[in-house]
Design a protein around this motif. Sequence first.
Motif, short mmCIF file in Angstrom:
data_model
loop_
_atom_site.label_atom_id
_atom_site.label_comp_id
_atom_site.label_asym_id
_atom_site.label_seq_id
_atom_site.Cartn_x
_atom_site.Cartn_y
_atom_site.Cartn_z
N ILE A 1 0.87 -1.19 0.00
CA ILE A 1 0.00 0.00 0.00
C ILE A 1 0.90 1.23 0.00
O ILE A 1 1.66 1.45 0.94
CB ILE A 1 -0.94 -0.01 1.22
CG1 ILE A 1 -1.83 -1.25 1.15
CG2 ILE A 1 -1.77 1.28 1.28
CD1 ILE A 1 -2.57 -1.55 2.42
N LEU A 2 0.81 2.04 -1.04
CA LEU A 2 1.69 3.19 -1.20
C LEU A 2 1.00 4.53 -0.97
O LEU A 2 1.67 5.55 -0.86
CB LEU A 2 2.32 3.17 -2.59
CG LEU A 2 3.09 1.89 -2.95
CD1 LEU A 2 3.63 1.98 -4.36
CD2 LEU A 2 4.21 1.63 -1.94
N ALA A 3 -0.32 4.56 -0.95
CA ALA A 3 -1.06 5.81 -0.73
C ALA A 3 -2.16 5.56 0.29
O ALA A 3 -2.86 4.55 0.22
CB ALA A 3 -1.66 6.32 -2.03
N TRP A 4 -2.31 6.48 1.26
CA TRP A 4 -3.32 6.32 2.30
C TRP A 4 -3.90 7.66 2.75
O TRP A 4 -4.45 7.81 3.82
CB TRP A 4 -2.76 5.56 3.50
CG TRP A 4 -1.44 6.09 3.98
CD1 TRP A 4 -1.24 7.17 4.80
CD2 TRP A 4 -0.14 5.59 3.67
NE1 TRP A 4 0.11 7.36 5.01
CE2 TRP A 4 0.80 6.39 4.33
CE3 TRP A 4 0.30 4.52 2.90
CZ2 TRP A 4 2.17 6.17 4.25
CZ3 TRP A 4 1.67 4.31 2.81
CH2 TRP A 4 2.58 5.13 3.48
N ARG A 5 -3.78 8.66 1.89
CA ARG A 5 -4.37 9.96 2.16
C ARG A 5 -4.70 10.60 0.83
O ARG A 5 -4.09 10.29 -0.18
CB ARG A 5 -3.37 10.85 2.91
CG ARG A 5 -3.85 12.28 3.11
CD ARG A 5 -2.84 13.10 3.90
NE ARG A 5 -1.83 13.75 3.08
CZ ARG A 5 -1.99 14.91 2.47
NH1 ARG A 5 -3.13 15.56 2.53
NH2 ARG A 5 -1.01 15.44 1.76
N THR A 6 -5.71 11.49 0.83
CA THR A 6 -5.97 12.30 -0.35
C THR A 6 -5.85 13.77 0.04
O THR A 6 -6.09 14.15 1.18
CB THR A 6 -7.39 12.04 -0.93
OG1 THR A 6 -8.36 12.36 0.06
CG2 THR A 6 -7.53 10.59 -1.37
#
Length: 107
Positions: A46-51
Amino acid sequence: MTPRPRTPRDLVGGTPRSTYTVDFDGRPLPAEEGQTIAAALWANGILAWRTTRDGAAPRGAFCGIGACHDCLVTVNGRPNQRACLVPARPGDAITTQEGTGHADLGV
């Protein structure tokens, strides 16, 4: 046959003292004692966990040392936690943070 890529653990040796499960966006993920939340997410691909606030662009770790705010995540209902600094703990409920993490407050 292509050899398996080496990992940091391959380079330094050792084994984790214990493993446990954290929950990320409703799915259980393995984590190792001593890992930060960012490290546990990376280890699970998992490389992205925010927008972002403007444009909802995906973000993950950038600096990895707590100097920026790209890795913000919500942990156990608490928004704006820096995933690169917060240790993963058994049973943590981690969720993707949307924008400021305060959507329910209308901020």
